[in-house]
Enzyme design. Structure first.
Site: not given
Ligand code: PGA
Length: 258
Positions: A9, A11, A96, A98, A168, A174, A214
């Site tokens: 992903n 983003k 997601h 976000e 997730e 993140g 992460s």
């Molecule tokens: P990350 O994000 O690996 O940077 O923690 C995962 C995601 O949001 O899909």
């Protein structure tokens, strides 16, 4: 046997040039692959070019990070499932955290998106996950089950390989804090049981359930050793070819949980 999925992903990152270099380097380091699938999820402006770079590359797939459920019309700024197919997408991320947090997407929106994606032959990668507050209040199970049911209730699903679910935990995205393999396995097995209740055992055994939050080169092997974890949705660590190649080339270990 479920084929594992390693999904990147990206983003809202990468210029066209950066994406081109990243895909080239990734394919050098992690192609061909067998016994696993790789899904790249670039931002909209990169879809066509990344799709072209993946053309003919077995086991590599293209996904969008979002979709709207209408077919066409006056919806400024949105993309329909047919438009994503037109760009070469086979999968799409839906719900997601976000998008839920910053763009106020609800379970009802996710339901409409999942339905529209499936009708257009796109595989939804449905994301669910709890916040730190919900986790500390011991509400993980309740929260992820409500998200799952909200997005999937009443959907018609003839085969489990047409749906991917990503667990997730928001506090792990993140932040560098990963759920333990045992913790992720536990929540993911609860999700699989719920898929069995909703769609039957055969479909539940086919649906791929990913962990995200992460995921890095140094924790992928232990996550992939869990019986119910069928792959990973990777954000930050998917932006560097060598790190993501290591994730794609994860080493199968003896199973941790049965
Ligand atoms: P990350 O994000 O690996 O940077 O923690 C995962 C995601 O949001 O899909």
């Amino acid at each position: 046997m479920r084929t594992p999925i390693l999904a990147a992903n990206w983003k809202m990152n990468l210029s066209r040039r950066e994406a081109k270099n990243l895909v080239e380097d990734l394919l050098k380091a992690a192609y061909p692959v067998s016994g696993r699938e790789v899904v790249l999820c670039p931002s909209f402006h990169l879809l066509t070019e990344v799709g072209a770079a993946l053309q003919g590359r077995a086991n590599y797939f293209l996904a969008a990070q979002n979709v709207y459920w209408k077919e066409s019309g006056a919806y400024t700024g949105e993309l329909s499932p047919a438009m994503l197919r037109d760009c070469g997408c086979t999968h799409v991320i839906i719900g997601h955290s976000e998008r839920r947090a910053y763009f106020h997407e609800t379970d009802k929106d996710c339901h409409s998106k999942v339905e529209a994606a499936m009708q257009n032959n796109l595989v939804p990668i449905l994301c669910v996950g709890e916040s730190l507050e919900q986790r500390e209040a011991d509400k993980t199970r309740e929260v992820v089950l409500a998200q799952l049911q909200g997005a999937l209730k009443g959907q018609s699903l003839s085969s489990g390989d047409r749906l991917v679910i990503a667990y997730e935990p928001i506090w792990a995205i993140g932040t560098g804090k990963t759920d333990t393999p045992e913790g992720a396995e536990q929540t993911i097995s609860v999700l699989r049981q719920e898929v069995a209740t909703m769609f039957g055992e055969r479909i539940a055994q086919q649906v791929r359930l990913l962990y995200g939050g992460s995921v890095k080169a140094d924790n992928i092997d232990s996550l992939m050793a869990c019986t119910n974890i069928d792959g990973a949705l990777v954000g930050g660590a998917s932006l560097k070819a060598d790190g993501f190649a290591r994730i794609v080339n994860y080493q199968a270990q003896a199973s941790l949980a049965n």
